[in-house]
Design an enzyme around this catalytic site. Structure first.
Site, short mmCIF file in Angstrom:
data_model
loop_
_atom_site.label_atom_id
_atom_site.label_comp_id
_atom_site.label_asym_id
_atom_site.label_seq_id
_atom_site.Cartn_x
_atom_site.Cartn_y
_atom_site.Cartn_z
N CYS A 1 0.84 -1.20 0.00
CA CYS A 1 0.00 0.00 0.00
C CYS A 1 0.88 1.26 0.00
CB CYS A 1 -0.97 -0.03 1.18
SG CYS A 1 -2.36 1.12 0.97
N HIS B 1 -3.57 -4.94 0.50
CA HIS B 1 -3.04 -5.46 1.77
C HIS B 1 -3.09 -6.99 1.73
CE1 HIS B 1 -2.75 -1.63 3.95
NE2 HIS B 1 -3.81 -1.28 3.24
N GLU C 1 -1.81 -8.99 3.80
CA GLU C 1 -2.01 -9.52 5.16
C GLU C 1 -3.47 -9.50 5.59
OE1 GLU C 1 -1.78 -5.13 5.68
OE2 GLU C 1 -0.72 -6.59 4.43
#
Length: 201
Positions: free
Chosen positions: A79, A181, A183
């Site tokens: 990001c 993202h 994650e």
């Protein structure tokens, strides 16, 4: 060992939890000497470009990152961590790291800004290291008001549509970055992180 760079921005714990789930040794730190001893670096990012650069510079992490990347250490930017790789961001009229040629621009048009939620990625590079065993059109989680515009189009491994088509994955030698993202992108995001960490071994 993977170093997650602490520069006062970013969902560091989410990244650490994802790597822990993959059983990849990792730590969070802003200490340059500790980060030098790693096999790979991750720069997460949530927040504004100007604040991000200010924080990197205040900790001396800007020069450290440039040097480590130039020396060939695998690097993953997420990001804002992707956007800071470029020369300039329209967000706060910010001079960024300049590791990659290009700029960061704000979304315009009638769509809601920021883009927030799941969107798919079109694979452009069939030999992509990050996208190994990940299907074309897979969905990842995005939160972004800005997008990258690289000068060198060959570094774009994946694109996403949100009013315009923008680069959502870039790969250049030891540099890897995603606008989304990973994650926060479930099992498919974990697979991408696993692909990155395997390349660090």
């Amino acid at each position: 060992m993977i170093g997650i760079i602490d520069y006062g921005l970013g969902n560091l714990t989410s990244v650490k939890n994802a790597l822990d789930k993959l059983k990849v040794p990792n730590f969070i730190s802003g200490d340059i000497e500790k980060l030098k001893a790693t096999q790979g670096l991750i720069l997460p990012g949530v927040g504004a470009a100007r604040t991000g650069m200010k924080n990197l510079i205040s900790k001396g992490l800007d020069h450290f990152l440039i040097e480590e990347i130039e020396n060939g250490k695998p690097f993953l930017g997420t990001c804002l961590g992707m956007q800071l790789l470029f020369e300039y961001s329209e967000e706060g009229d910010t001079k960024c790291l300049g590791i990659l040629k290009g700029k960061v621009k704000k979304f315009t048009g009638e769509l809601k800004i920021p883009e927030m939620g799941w969107n798919n990625v079109k694979v452009l590079n069939s030999k992509s290291q990050l996208l190994k065993d990940i299907k074309d059109g897979s969905y990842f989680y995005f939160v972004n008001s800005y997008y990258c515009e690289p000068e060198e189009k060959s570094i774009i491994s994946g694109t996403t549509d949100y009013g315009i088509t923008f680069p959502s994955i870039i790969e250049h030698n030891n540099i890897f970055a995603t606008q989304f993202h990973s994650e926060k992108s479930g099992e498919i995001g974990l697979k991408l992180l696993e692909n990155f960490t395997k390349g660090c071994q």
